[in-house]
Write a protein that holds these residues in place. Structure first.
Motif, short mmCIF file in Angstrom:
data_model
loop_
_atom_site.label_atom_id
_atom_site.label_comp_id
_atom_site.label_asym_id
_atom_site.label_seq_id
_atom_site.Cartn_x
_atom_site.Cartn_y
_atom_site.Cartn_z
N LEU A 76 13.83 7.29 -4.34
CA LEU A 76 12.72 6.55 -3.74
C LEU A 76 13.13 5.68 -2.56
O LEU A 76 12.36 5.50 -1.61
N LEU A 77 14.36 5.13 -2.62
CA LEU A 77 14.73 4.09 -1.66
C LEU A 77 15.61 4.58 -0.52
O LEU A 77 15.61 3.95 0.56
N ASP A 78 16.35 5.63 -0.70
CA ASP A 78 17.28 6.09 0.34
C ASP A 78 16.57 7.09 1.25
O ASP A 78 16.92 8.27 1.32
N ARG A 79 15.57 6.59 1.96
CA ARG A 79 14.76 7.44 2.83
C ARG A 79 14.04 6.54 3.83
O ARG A 79 13.76 5.36 3.55
N PRO A 80 13.70 7.07 5.00
CA PRO A 80 13.08 6.21 6.03
C PRO A 80 11.68 5.72 5.66
O PRO A 80 11.26 4.66 6.13
N ASP A 81 10.96 6.49 4.86
CA ASP A 81 9.59 6.09 4.50
C ASP A 81 9.54 5.50 3.09
O ASP A 81 8.59 5.71 2.35
N ARG A 82 10.57 4.74 2.74
CA ARG A 82 10.65 4.22 1.38
C ARG A 82 9.45 3.32 1.09
O ARG A 82 8.85 2.72 2.00
N PRO A 83 9.09 3.18 -0.19
CA PRO A 83 7.99 2.28 -0.56
C PRO A 83 8.35 0.83 -0.36
O PRO A 83 9.53 0.46 -0.29
N THR A 84 7.33 -0.01 -0.28
CA THR A 84 7.56 -1.46 -0.18
C THR A 84 7.54 -2.12 -1.55
O THR A 84 7.88 -3.30 -1.67
N ALA A 85 7.10 -1.38 -2.56
CA ALA A 85 7.11 -1.89 -3.94
C ALA A 85 7.37 -0.71 -4.87
O ALA A 85 6.94 0.41 -4.59
N VAL A 86 8.08 -0.98 -5.96
CA VAL A 86 8.33 0.05 -6.97
C VAL A 86 7.93 -0.50 -8.33
O VAL A 86 8.37 -1.59 -8.74
N LEU A 87 7.08 0.24 -9.02
CA LEU A 87 6.71 -0.07 -10.39
C LEU A 87 7.52 0.84 -11.31
O LEU A 87 7.57 2.05 -11.11
N CYS A 88 8.11 0.25 -12.34
CA CYS A 88 9.06 0.96 -13.19
C CYS A 88 8.55 1.08 -14.62
O CYS A 88 7.88 0.17 -15.13
N PHE A 89 8.93 2.18 -15.27
CA PHE A 89 8.53 2.42 -16.64
C PHE A 89 9.04 1.34 -17.59
O PHE A 89 8.40 1.02 -18.58
N ARG A 110 0.82 -1.21 0.00
CA ARG A 110 0.00 0.00 0.00
C ARG A 110 0.85 1.27 0.00
O ARG A 110 0.31 2.36 -0.08
N ARG A 111 2.15 1.13 0.12
CA ARG A 111 3.06 2.28 -0.03
C ARG A 111 3.96 1.97 -1.23
O ARG A 111 4.90 1.18 -1.14
N ILE A 112 3.62 2.57 -2.36
CA ILE A 112 4.17 2.11 -3.64
C ILE A 112 4.86 3.27 -4.37
O ILE A 112 4.32 4.38 -4.46
N GLY A 113 6.04 2.99 -4.87
CA GLY A 113 6.78 3.97 -5.64
C GLY A 113 6.60 3.76 -7.13
O GLY A 113 6.46 2.63 -7.60
N LEU A 114 6.58 4.85 -7.88
CA LEU A 114 6.52 4.83 -9.34
C LEU A 114 7.76 5.51 -9.86
O LEU A 114 8.06 6.65 -9.48
N LEU A 115 8.49 4.83 -10.74
CA LEU A 115 9.70 5.42 -11.31
C LEU A 115 9.48 5.62 -12.80
O LEU A 115 9.37 4.66 -13.57
N LEU A 116 9.39 6.88 -13.20
CA LEU A 116 9.07 7.29 -14.57
C LEU A 116 10.31 7.84 -15.24
O LEU A 116 11.30 8.17 -14.59
N SER A 117 10.25 7.95 -16.56
CA SER A 117 11.35 8.58 -17.29
C SER A 117 10.76 9.48 -18.36
O SER A 117 9.60 9.34 -18.74
N GLY A 118 11.56 10.42 -18.86
CA GLY A 118 11.07 11.33 -19.88
C GLY A 118 12.16 12.23 -20.42
O GLY A 118 13.30 12.20 -19.97
N THR A 119 11.78 13.05 -21.39
CA THR A 119 12.74 13.95 -22.03
C THR A 119 12.50 15.41 -21.68
O THR A 119 13.25 16.28 -22.09
N HIS A 120 11.44 15.68 -20.94
CA HIS A 120 11.15 17.04 -20.49
C HIS A 120 10.92 17.01 -18.98
O HIS A 120 10.33 16.06 -18.46
N GLY A 121 11.35 18.08 -18.28
CA GLY A 121 11.17 18.17 -16.85
C GLY A 121 9.71 18.35 -16.47
O GLY A 121 8.85 18.44 -17.34
N PRO A 122 9.41 18.39 -15.17
CA PRO A 122 10.36 18.39 -14.07
C PRO A 122 10.89 16.99 -13.76
O PRO A 122 10.25 15.99 -14.09
N TYR A 123 12.06 16.95 -13.11
CA TYR A 123 12.66 15.69 -12.71
C TYR A 123 12.77 15.66 -11.19
O TYR A 123 12.71 16.68 -10.52
N GLY A 124 12.96 14.46 -10.65
CA GLY A 124 13.08 14.31 -9.21
C GLY A 124 11.80 13.75 -8.63
O GLY A 124 10.97 13.15 -9.32
N LEU A 125 11.61 13.94 -7.31
CA LEU A 125 10.38 13.52 -6.66
C LEU A 125 9.25 14.44 -7.10
O LEU A 125 9.41 15.66 -7.17
#
Length: 353
Positions: A245-258, A180-195
Protein backbone atom coordinates in the motif's frame (compact mmCIF):
# COMPACT_ATOMS: atom_id res chain seq x y z
CA UNK A 1 5.94 -54.24 45.37
CA UNK A 2 3.63 -51.94 47.38
CA UNK A 3 -0.01 -52.91 47.54
CA UNK A 4 -2.40 -50.75 45.52
CA UNK A 5 -4.24 -48.23 47.66
CA UNK A 6 -7.99 -48.13 47.01
CA UNK A 7 -11.03 -46.47 48.51
CA UNK A 8 -11.57 -49.62 50.55
CA UNK A 9 -8.03 -49.37 51.94
CA UNK A 10 -8.79 -45.90 53.26
CA UNK A 11 -12.20 -46.98 54.52
CA UNK A 12 -10.60 -49.79 56.53
CA UNK A 13 -8.03 -47.39 58.01
CA UNK A 14 -10.63 -44.81 59.10
CA UNK A 15 -13.36 -47.29 60.01
CA UNK A 16 -16.04 -46.01 57.63
CA UNK A 17 -17.73 -47.34 54.50
CA UNK A 18 -16.22 -47.18 51.04
CA UNK A 19 -19.07 -44.88 49.97
CA UNK A 20 -18.22 -42.45 52.77
CA UNK A 21 -14.64 -42.26 51.49
CA UNK A 22 -15.91 -41.72 47.94
CA UNK A 23 -18.13 -38.89 49.16
CA UNK A 24 -15.14 -37.22 50.80
CA UNK A 25 -13.71 -36.68 47.32
CA UNK A 26 -16.82 -36.26 45.16
CA UNK A 27 -19.57 -35.01 47.52
CA UNK A 28 -17.80 -33.23 50.39
CA UNK A 29 -20.97 -31.38 51.44
CA UNK A 30 -22.44 -34.70 52.63
CA UNK A 31 -19.76 -35.18 55.32
CA UNK A 32 -18.90 -33.25 58.45
CA UNK A 33 -15.72 -31.24 58.23
CA UNK A 34 -13.86 -33.29 60.90
CA UNK A 35 -14.76 -36.61 59.25
CA UNK A 36 -13.70 -35.44 55.82
CA UNK A 37 -10.41 -34.14 57.20
CA UNK A 38 -9.74 -37.53 58.85
CA UNK A 39 -10.40 -39.32 55.54
CA UNK A 40 -8.20 -36.95 53.52
CA UNK A 41 -5.41 -37.23 56.09
CA UNK A 42 -5.55 -41.02 55.88
CA UNK A 43 -5.53 -40.84 52.08
CA UNK A 44 -2.46 -38.64 52.13
CA UNK A 45 -0.69 -40.90 54.61
CA UNK A 46 -1.39 -43.93 52.41
CA UNK A 47 -0.33 -42.12 49.22
CA UNK A 48 -3.77 -42.02 47.62
CA UNK A 49 -4.27 -39.01 45.32
CA UNK A 50 -7.97 -39.45 44.56
CA UNK A 51 -10.37 -41.33 42.31
CA UNK A 52 -9.21 -42.01 38.73
CA UNK A 53 -10.37 -39.00 36.65
CA UNK A 54 -11.40 -41.17 33.69
CA UNK A 55 -13.46 -43.48 35.88
CA UNK A 56 -15.05 -40.56 37.71
CA UNK A 57 -15.93 -38.88 34.41
CA UNK A 58 -17.50 -42.09 33.17
CA UNK A 59 -19.56 -42.45 36.34
CA UNK A 60 -20.71 -38.82 36.36
CA UNK A 61 -21.21 -38.54 32.60
CA UNK A 62 -19.08 -35.41 32.51
CA UNK A 63 -15.43 -34.64 31.77
CA UNK A 64 -15.07 -31.41 33.76
CA UNK A 65 -13.47 -29.73 30.75
CA UNK A 66 -14.60 -27.42 27.96
CA UNK A 67 -12.80 -26.83 24.69
CA UNK A 68 -11.85 -23.72 22.76
CA UNK A 69 -11.38 -24.52 19.09
CA UNK A 70 -9.05 -22.36 16.97
CA UNK A 71 -8.38 -22.26 13.26
CA UNK A 72 -4.83 -21.16 13.95
CA UNK A 73 -2.08 -23.21 15.54
CA UNK A 74 -2.13 -23.19 19.33
CA UNK A 75 0.86 -20.86 19.30
CA UNK A 76 -1.65 -18.14 18.31
CA UNK A 77 -3.35 -18.55 21.70
CA UNK A 78 -0.14 -17.55 23.49
CA UNK A 79 1.24 -14.86 21.14
CA UNK A 80 -1.82 -12.89 19.98
CA UNK A 81 -2.72 -10.28 22.60
CA UNK A 82 -6.44 -10.39 21.80
CA UNK A 83 -6.52 -14.19 22.05
CA UNK A 84 -4.61 -14.24 25.34
CA UNK A 85 -6.92 -11.62 26.87
CA UNK A 86 -9.97 -13.54 25.66
CA UNK A 87 -8.71 -16.85 27.10
CA UNK A 88 -7.73 -15.24 30.39
CA UNK A 89 -11.26 -13.89 30.85
CA UNK A 90 -12.73 -17.32 30.06
CA UNK A 91 -10.47 -18.99 32.61
CA UNK A 92 -11.44 -16.43 35.25
CA UNK A 93 -15.15 -16.92 34.58
CA UNK A 94 -14.82 -20.72 34.68
CA UNK A 95 -12.75 -20.82 37.88
CA UNK A 96 -15.73 -20.98 40.30
CA UNK A 97 -17.34 -23.77 38.25
CA UNK A 98 -14.37 -26.14 38.52
CA UNK A 99 -14.35 -26.58 34.74
CA UNK A 100 -10.95 -26.69 33.08
CA UNK A 101 -10.05 -25.25 29.70
CA UNK A 102 -8.74 -27.35 26.80
CA UNK A 103 -7.26 -25.60 23.75
CA UNK A 104 -7.79 -27.36 20.44
CA UNK A 105 -6.82 -26.63 16.86
CA UNK A 106 -9.32 -27.27 14.12
CA UNK A 107 -6.75 -29.45 12.35
CA UNK A 108 -7.91 -32.87 11.21
CA UNK A 109 -4.54 -34.13 9.97
CA UNK A 110 -3.06 -37.35 11.34
CA UNK A 111 -4.55 -39.98 13.59
CA UNK A 112 -5.71 -37.60 16.33
CA UNK A 113 -8.47 -35.15 15.39
CA UNK A 114 -8.98 -32.94 18.48
CA UNK A 115 -12.58 -31.95 17.73
CA UNK A 116 -13.47 -35.61 17.29
CA UNK A 117 -11.29 -37.31 19.89
CA UNK A 118 -10.76 -35.03 22.91
CA UNK A 119 -13.18 -35.49 25.83
CA UNK A 120 -15.09 -32.32 26.76
CA UNK A 121 -18.50 -31.23 27.99
CA UNK A 122 -18.90 -28.44 25.44
CA UNK A 123 -16.87 -26.11 23.26
CA UNK A 124 -16.36 -22.51 22.19
CA UNK A 125 -15.84 -22.27 18.45
CA UNK A 126 -13.58 -19.22 18.25
CA UNK A 127 -13.04 -17.46 14.93
CA UNK A 128 -12.79 -20.77 13.10
CA UNK A 129 -12.53 -21.39 9.40
CA UNK A 130 -16.08 -22.39 8.50
CA UNK A 131 -14.76 -24.90 5.94
CA UNK A 132 -12.95 -26.89 8.63
CA UNK A 133 -14.26 -30.35 9.47
CA UNK A 134 -13.76 -29.61 13.17
CA UNK A 135 -17.10 -27.83 13.60
CA UNK A 136 -18.86 -30.67 11.79
CA UNK A 137 -17.31 -33.18 14.21
CA UNK A 138 -18.46 -31.13 17.20
CA UNK A 139 -22.01 -31.02 15.87
CA UNK A 140 -22.01 -34.74 15.16
CA UNK A 141 -20.94 -35.35 18.76
CA UNK A 142 -23.99 -33.29 19.84
CA UNK A 143 -21.85 -31.21 22.18
CA UNK A 144 -23.16 -27.93 23.60
CA UNK A 145 -21.52 -25.20 21.52
CA UNK A 146 -21.16 -21.44 21.56
CA UNK A 147 -19.89 -19.54 18.51
CA UNK A 148 -17.51 -16.62 19.12
CA UNK A 149 -16.54 -14.24 16.30
CA UNK A 150 -18.48 -16.49 13.93
CA UNK A 151 -21.46 -15.94 11.66
CA UNK A 152 -24.52 -16.36 13.92
CA UNK A 153 -26.64 -19.48 13.41
CA UNK A 154 -30.25 -19.55 14.61
CA UNK A 155 -29.97 -22.55 16.95
CA UNK A 156 -26.40 -22.05 18.24
CA UNK A 157 -25.72 -19.44 20.97
CA UNK A 158 -23.17 -16.84 19.90
CA UNK A 159 -21.05 -14.00 21.24
CA UNK A 160 -19.91 -11.37 18.78
CA UNK A 161 -18.59 -7.83 18.75
CA UNK A 162 -20.37 -5.09 16.81
CA UNK A 163 -17.51 -5.01 14.31
CA UNK A 164 -19.50 -3.30 11.60
CA UNK A 165 -20.51 -0.35 13.76
CA UNK A 166 -16.95 0.03 15.00
CA UNK A 167 -15.57 -0.01 11.48
CA UNK A 168 -18.11 2.62 10.42
CA UNK A 169 -16.90 4.86 13.25
CA UNK A 170 -13.29 4.45 12.11
CA UNK A 171 -14.24 5.23 8.52
CA UNK A 172 -16.19 8.35 9.53
CA UNK A 173 -13.21 9.49 11.58
CA UNK A 174 -10.79 9.50 8.64
CA UNK A 175 -13.43 11.05 6.35
CA UNK A 176 -13.96 13.85 8.88
CA UNK A 177 -10.20 14.42 8.81
CA UNK A 178 -10.43 15.03 5.04
CA UNK A 179 -9.00 11.76 3.74
CA UNK A 180 -10.33 10.57 0.38
CA UNK A 181 -7.58 8.19 -0.78
CA UNK A 182 -7.76 5.42 1.79
CA UNK A 183 -6.08 2.04 2.07
CA UNK A 184 -7.62 -1.04 3.67
CA UNK A 185 -5.33 -3.75 5.02
CA UNK A 186 -7.12 -7.07 5.51
CA UNK A 187 -5.97 -10.49 6.62
CA UNK A 188 -7.26 -14.01 6.08
CA UNK A 189 -6.56 -17.71 5.72
CA UNK A 190 -7.69 -18.14 2.12
CA UNK A 191 -6.51 -16.31 -1.00
CA UNK A 192 -6.34 -14.25 -3.04
CA UNK A 193 -3.58 -12.22 -1.42
CA UNK A 194 -1.93 -8.97 -2.46
CA UNK A 195 -3.56 -5.88 -3.92
CA UNK A 196 -7.25 -6.50 -4.57
CA UNK A 197 -9.48 -5.10 -7.28
CA UNK A 198 -12.47 -6.32 -5.24
CA UNK A 199 -12.05 -5.73 -1.48
CA UNK A 200 -15.18 -7.83 -0.85
CA UNK A 201 -13.22 -11.06 -1.25
CA UNK A 202 -12.53 -11.81 2.43
CA UNK A 203 -13.16 -14.72 4.78
CA UNK A 204 -14.11 -14.82 8.45
CA UNK A 205 -17.00 -13.14 10.24
CA UNK A 206 -14.99 -10.32 11.84
CA UNK A 207 -13.13 -9.51 8.61
CA UNK A 208 -16.36 -9.33 6.62
CA UNK A 209 -18.15 -7.18 9.18
CA UNK A 210 -15.26 -4.74 9.47
CA UNK A 211 -14.98 -4.46 5.70
CA UNK A 212 -18.74 -3.89 5.38
CA UNK A 213 -18.57 -1.15 8.00
CA UNK A 214 -15.77 0.66 6.18
CA UNK A 215 -17.57 0.41 2.84
CA UNK A 216 -20.86 1.60 4.40
CA UNK A 217 -19.19 4.99 4.82
CA UNK A 218 -16.81 5.08 1.87
CA UNK A 219 -19.34 4.17 -0.82
CA UNK A 220 -21.57 7.24 -0.44
CA UNK A 221 -18.52 9.49 0.06
CA UNK A 222 -16.96 8.57 -3.29
CA UNK A 223 -13.70 7.53 -1.67
CA UNK A 224 -10.82 6.08 -3.68
CA UNK A 225 -10.26 2.77 -1.88
CA UNK A 226 -7.05 0.76 -2.22
CA UNK A 227 -7.16 -2.72 -0.67
CA UNK A 228 -4.50 -5.28 0.18
CA UNK A 229 -4.89 -8.69 1.77
CA UNK A 230 -2.15 -10.45 3.71
CA UNK A 231 -1.83 -14.17 4.40
CA UNK A 232 -2.35 -14.40 8.18
CA UNK A 233 -2.07 -11.97 11.07
CA UNK A 234 1.66 -12.06 11.93
CA UNK A 235 3.92 -9.02 11.89
CA UNK A 236 5.86 -10.07 8.81
CA UNK A 237 2.65 -10.61 6.86
CA UNK A 238 1.43 -7.18 8.02
CA UNK A 239 4.67 -5.57 6.92
CA UNK A 240 4.32 -7.23 3.51
CA UNK A 241 0.77 -5.92 3.10
CA UNK A 242 1.72 -2.47 4.33
CA UNK A 243 4.52 -2.20 1.78
CA UNK A 244 2.09 -3.01 -1.03
CA UNK A 245 0.00 0.00 0.00
CA UNK A 246 2.73 2.47 0.94
CA UNK A 247 5.70 1.85 -1.37
CA UNK A 248 4.09 3.48 -4.40
CA UNK A 249 3.66 7.02 -5.75
CA UNK A 250 -0.13 7.03 -5.33
CA UNK A 251 -0.09 5.72 -1.78
CA UNK A 252 -3.14 6.38 0.43
CA UNK A 253 -3.21 9.18 2.96
CA UNK A 254 -4.88 6.93 5.55
CA UNK A 255 -4.86 3.18 6.18
CA UNK A 256 -7.53 1.31 8.10
CA UNK A 257 -6.33 -2.02 9.47
CA UNK A 258 -8.07 -5.24 10.41
CA UNK A 259 -6.33 -5.24 13.82
CA UNK A 260 -3.88 -3.33 15.98
CA UNK A 261 -1.26 -6.00 15.28
CA UNK A 262 -1.64 -5.28 11.55
CA UNK A 263 -1.52 -1.53 12.20
CA UNK A 264 1.81 -1.99 14.00
CA UNK A 265 3.24 -3.43 10.79
CA UNK A 266 1.98 -0.36 8.91
CA UNK A 267 3.68 1.98 11.41
CA UNK A 268 6.95 0.09 11.01
CA UNK A 269 6.91 0.22 7.22
CA UNK A 270 5.90 3.89 7.21
CA UNK A 271 8.93 4.69 9.39
CA UNK A 272 11.23 2.70 7.09
CA UNK A 273 9.90 4.59 4.04
CA UNK A 274 10.25 7.99 5.73
CA UNK A 275 6.48 8.58 5.88
CA UNK A 276 5.53 10.64 8.93
CA UNK A 277 2.55 9.47 10.98
CA UNK A 278 0.16 11.25 11.28
CA UNK A 279 1.40 14.26 9.25
CA UNK A 280 1.67 12.30 6.00
CA UNK A 281 -0.29 9.16 6.84
CA UNK A 282 -3.06 8.35 9.29
CA UNK A 283 -3.23 4.80 10.64
CA UNK A 284 -6.24 3.28 12.44
CA UNK A 285 -6.32 -0.17 14.01
CA UNK A 286 -9.00 -2.36 15.56
CA UNK A 287 -9.27 -4.11 18.97
CA UNK A 288 -7.48 -1.67 21.33
CA UNK A 289 -5.19 -4.37 22.61
CA UNK A 290 -2.28 -3.34 24.90
CA UNK A 291 -0.07 -2.77 21.87
CA UNK A 292 -2.13 0.30 20.91
CA UNK A 293 -0.74 2.40 23.76
CA UNK A 294 2.76 0.91 23.63
CA UNK A 295 3.62 1.90 20.05
CA UNK A 296 4.72 5.36 19.00
CA UNK A 297 2.75 7.22 17.91
CA UNK A 298 -0.02 5.74 20.04
CA UNK A 299 -2.64 4.10 17.91
CA UNK A 300 -6.10 5.36 17.04
CA UNK A 301 -8.24 2.25 17.10
CA UNK A 302 -11.65 0.71 17.69
CA UNK A 303 -11.99 -0.77 21.15
CA UNK A 304 -13.69 -4.07 21.74
CA UNK A 305 -14.05 -5.26 25.35
CA UNK A 306 -12.03 -8.46 25.10
CA UNK A 307 -12.53 -9.39 28.75
CA UNK A 308 -16.30 -8.93 28.48
CA UNK A 309 -16.31 -11.14 25.39
CA UNK A 310 -14.47 -13.90 27.24
CA UNK A 311 -16.76 -13.69 30.26
CA UNK A 312 -19.88 -13.71 28.10
CA UNK A 313 -18.61 -16.69 26.09
CA UNK A 314 -17.84 -18.74 29.22
CA UNK A 315 -21.13 -17.85 30.91
CA UNK A 316 -23.14 -18.68 27.80
CA UNK A 317 -21.38 -22.02 27.40
CA UNK A 318 -21.81 -23.08 31.03
CA UNK A 319 -25.52 -22.22 30.83
CA UNK A 320 -25.83 -24.20 27.60
CA UNK A 321 -24.09 -27.21 29.18
CA UNK A 322 -26.35 -27.01 32.25
CA UNK A 323 -29.46 -27.02 30.06
CA UNK A 324 -28.15 -29.99 28.08
CA UNK A 325 -27.54 -31.97 31.29
CA UNK A 326 -31.00 -31.11 32.59
CA UNK A 327 -32.63 -32.03 29.29
CA UNK A 328 -34.18 -28.58 28.92
CA UNK A 329 -34.01 -26.14 26.03
CA UNK A 330 -34.25 -22.41 25.44
CA UNK A 331 -33.93 -20.12 22.43
CA UNK A 332 -30.29 -19.62 21.47
CA UNK A 333 -28.91 -16.40 22.95
CA UNK A 334 -27.00 -14.09 20.60
CA UNK A 335 -24.84 -11.58 22.46
CA UNK A 336 -23.59 -8.52 20.55
CA UNK A 337 -21.04 -6.42 22.44
CA UNK A 338 -20.52 -2.71 21.63
CA UNK A 339 -17.40 -1.09 20.22
CA UNK A 340 -15.94 2.38 20.71
CA UNK A 341 -13.63 4.55 18.63
CA UNK A 342 -10.54 5.64 20.60
CA UNK A 343 -8.68 8.55 19.01
CA UNK A 344 -4.97 8.79 19.77
CA UNK A 345 -1.86 10.12 18.01
CA UNK A 346 -1.72 8.05 14.80
CA UNK A 347 -4.54 9.87 12.98
CA UNK A 348 -4.69 13.48 11.84
CA UNK A 349 -5.96 15.83 9.13
CA UNK A 350 -5.05 15.07 5.55
CA UNK A 351 -1.88 16.89 4.51
CA UNK A 352 -2.32 18.57 1.10
CA UNK A 353 0.47 17.43 -1.21
Amino acid sequence: MAARVTLQTIADRVGVSRMTVSNAFSKPDQLSVPLRQRILAAAQELGYVGPDPAARALAKGTTGAVGVVFTHSLRFAFTDLVATGFLGAIAEELAPTGLSLTLLTSSDDGDIVPARDVAMDGALVYSCDWTSRAVDFLHRRRLPLVYVDQDPVDDIPSVNVDDRSGARAAARHVLDLGHRRIGLLLSGTHGPYGLLDDPGVVDGHSSRQRLLGWLDEFGPAGVEVMSARQDGTGLEQARWGARLLLDRPDRPTAVLCFSDAVAYGVLQVAAELGIEVPRQLSVVGFDDNPLATQVRPTLTTVRQDIAAKGRAAAATLTATIARAKAGTSAPAEHVLLPTELVVRESSGPVNPQ
